[in-house]
Design a protein around this motif. Sequence first.
Motif, PDB file in Angstrom:
ATOM      1  N   LEU A  23       0.826  -1.552  -0.268  1.00 48.69           N
ATOM      2  CA  LEU A  23      -0.171   0.329   0.528  1.00 48.69           C
ATOM      3  C   LEU A  23       0.923   1.607   0.336  1.00 48.69           C
ATOM      4  O   LEU A  23      -0.118   2.229   0.051  1.00 48.69           O
ATOM      5  CB  LEU A  23      -1.012   0.669   1.009  1.00 48.69           C
ATOM      6  CG  LEU A  23      -1.640  -1.267   1.377  1.00 48.69           C
ATOM      7  CD1 LEU A  23      -2.961  -1.220   2.336  1.00 48.69           C
ATOM      8  CD2 LEU A  23      -2.622  -1.469   0.059  1.00 48.69           C
ATOM      9  N   GLY A  24       2.380   1.161  -0.019  1.00 53.33           N
ATOM     10  CA  GLY A  24       3.186   2.350  -0.225  1.00 53.33           C
ATOM     11  C   GLY A  24       3.461   2.820  -1.322  1.00 53.33           C
ATOM     12  O   GLY A  24       4.069   3.927  -1.405  1.00 53.33           O
ATOM     13  N   GLY A  25       2.798   2.436  -2.214  1.00 49.45           N
ATOM     14  CA  GLY A  25       2.746   3.460  -3.623  1.00 49.45           C
ATOM     15  C   GLY A  25       4.243   2.134  -4.355  1.00 49.45           C
ATOM     16  O   GLY A  25       3.777   2.940  -5.889  1.00 49.45           O
ATOM     17  N   ARG A  26       4.348   1.078  -3.976  1.00 47.86           N
ATOM     18  CA  ARG A  26       5.628   0.756  -5.047  1.00 47.86           C
ATOM     19  C   ARG A  26       4.923   0.264  -6.202  1.00 47.86           C
ATOM     20  O   ARG A  26       4.188  -0.797  -5.643  1.00 47.86           O
ATOM     21  CB  ARG A  26       6.308   0.137  -3.846  1.00 47.86           C
ATOM     22  CG  ARG A  26       7.886   1.308  -3.490  1.00 47.86           C
ATOM     23  CD  ARG A  26       8.601   0.134  -3.187  1.00 47.86           C
ATOM     24  NE  ARG A  26       9.138   1.031  -2.129  1.00 47.86           N
ATOM     25  CZ  ARG A  26      10.596   1.127  -1.691  1.00 47.86           C
ATOM     26  NH1 ARG A  26      11.002  -0.046  -1.210  1.00 47.86           N
ATOM     27  NH2 ARG A  26      11.679   1.789  -1.313  1.00 47.86           N
ATOM     28  N   LEU A  27       5.318  -0.638  -7.057  1.00 50.02           N
ATOM     29  CA  LEU A  27       4.982  -1.277  -8.184  1.00 50.02           C
ATOM     30  C   LEU A  27       5.595  -2.483  -8.195  1.00 50.02           C
ATOM     31  O   LEU A  27       6.647  -2.744  -7.033  1.00 50.02           O
ATOM     32  CB  LEU A  27       5.483  -0.588  -9.399  1.00 50.02           C
ATOM     33  CG  LEU A  27       4.541   0.116 -10.042  1.00 50.02           C
ATOM     34  CD1 LEU A  27       4.672   1.006  -9.839  1.00 50.02           C
ATOM     35  CD2 LEU A  27       5.125   0.033 -11.462  1.00 50.02           C
ATOM     36  N   PHE A  28       4.736  -3.638  -7.746  1.00 49.80           N
ATOM     37  CA  PHE A  28       5.693  -5.244  -7.963  1.00 49.80           C
ATOM     38  C   PHE A  28       5.157  -5.940  -8.789  1.00 49.80           C
ATOM     39  O   PHE A  28       3.888  -6.364  -9.270  1.00 49.80           O
ATOM     40  CB  PHE A  28       4.787  -5.591  -6.230  1.00 49.80           C
ATOM     41  CG  PHE A  28       5.315  -5.371  -5.060  1.00 49.80           C
ATOM     42  CD1 PHE A  28       6.456  -5.169  -4.546  1.00 49.80           C
ATOM     43  CD2 PHE A  28       4.598  -3.382  -4.653  1.00 49.80           C
ATOM     44  CE1 PHE A  28       6.273  -4.971  -3.255  1.00 49.80           C
ATOM     45  CE2 PHE A  28       4.773  -3.001  -3.273  1.00 49.80           C
ATOM     46  CZ  PHE A  28       5.691  -3.746  -2.630  1.00 49.80           C
ATOM     47  N   CYS A  29       6.533  -6.140  -9.394  1.00 51.50           N
ATOM     48  CA  CYS A  29       5.693  -7.173 -10.464  1.00 51.50           C
ATOM     49  C   CYS A  29       5.932  -8.764 -10.068  1.00 51.50           C
ATOM     50  O   CYS A  29       6.713  -9.146  -9.553  1.00 51.50           O
ATOM     51  CB  CYS A  29       6.952  -6.428 -12.028  1.00 51.50           C
ATOM     52  SG  CYS A  29       7.376  -5.224 -11.860  1.00 51.50           S
ATOM     53  N   PHE A  30       4.958  -9.575 -10.985  1.00 50.99           N
ATOM     54  CA  PHE A  30       4.708 -10.707 -10.778  1.00 50.99           C
ATOM     55  C   PHE A  30       4.896 -11.971 -11.874  1.00 50.99           C
ATOM     56  O   PHE A  30       4.091 -10.954 -12.948  1.00 50.99           O
ATOM     57  CB  PHE A  30       3.679 -11.239  -9.772  1.00 50.99           C
ATOM     58  CG  PHE A  30       4.092 -10.692  -8.310  1.00 50.99           C
ATOM     59  CD1 PHE A  30       4.387 -11.635  -7.297  1.00 50.99           C
ATOM     60  CD2 PHE A  30       3.232  -9.675  -8.665  1.00 50.99           C
ATOM     61  CE1 PHE A  30       4.228 -10.532  -6.190  1.00 50.99           C
ATOM     62  CE2 PHE A  30       3.268  -8.949  -7.190  1.00 50.99           C
ATOM     63  CZ  PHE A  30       3.828  -9.772  -5.770  1.00 50.99           C
ATOM     64  N   ARG A  31       5.913 -12.518 -12.669  1.00 48.21           N
ATOM     65  CA  ARG A  31       5.398 -13.474 -14.189  1.00 48.21           C
ATOM     66  C   ARG A  31       4.902 -14.917 -13.623  1.00 48.21           C
ATOM     67  O   ARG A  31       4.837 -15.106 -12.450  1.00 48.21           O
ATOM     68  CB  ARG A  31       6.884 -13.745 -14.248  1.00 48.21           C
ATOM     69  CG  ARG A  31       6.933 -14.283 -15.818  1.00 48.21           C
ATOM     70  CD  ARG A  31       8.094 -14.431 -16.305  1.00 48.21           C
ATOM     71  NE  ARG A  31       8.071 -15.508 -15.714  1.00 48.21           N
ATOM     72  CZ  ARG A  31       9.411 -16.107 -16.753  1.00 48.21           C
ATOM     73  NH1 ARG A  31      10.446 -15.839 -17.317  1.00 48.21           N
ATOM     74  NH2 ARG A  31      10.127 -17.838 -15.742  1.00 48.21           N
ATOM     75  N   GLY A  32       3.970 -15.316 -14.101  1.00 50.76           N
ATOM     76  CA  GLY A  32       3.699 -16.825 -14.164  1.00 50.76           C
ATOM     77  C   GLY A  32       4.275 -17.748 -14.892  1.00 50.76           C
ATOM     78  O   GLY A  32       5.435 -17.243 -15.501  1.00 50.76           O
TER      79      GLY A  32
END
Length: 106
Positions: free
Chosen positions: A30-39
């Motif tokens: 919830l801090g504004g950073r982006l979190f990326c995830f790959r399948g």
Amino acid sequence: MWLATGYTDMRKGFPSLALQAQEVLRGDPLGGRLFCFRGRRGDLLKVIWHDGQGACLFTKRLERGRFLWPSVADGVVTISPAQLGYLLSSIDWRHPQETWRPSSVG
């Protein structure tokens, strides 16, 4: 921007991915950073962030090719906004090559 190394179950939505960002990546979803995830197959990417008003979830599936991703041994990887642009364009974000363009002769 943080990349979760390895692969992620792409059936997950924002709440489950936010929990993974918090517990595995040790980040504040919830801090504004982006979190990326790959399948697992590498052709699907999800990015979550909180814009101050609500939860955001971006999904991109490549028609051809795969997203280049760090190995599981790397743990958590941070990238710059420019590198994220390369990643989303399916360009090797780890070693982008500057292109030379000839100047027009006039």
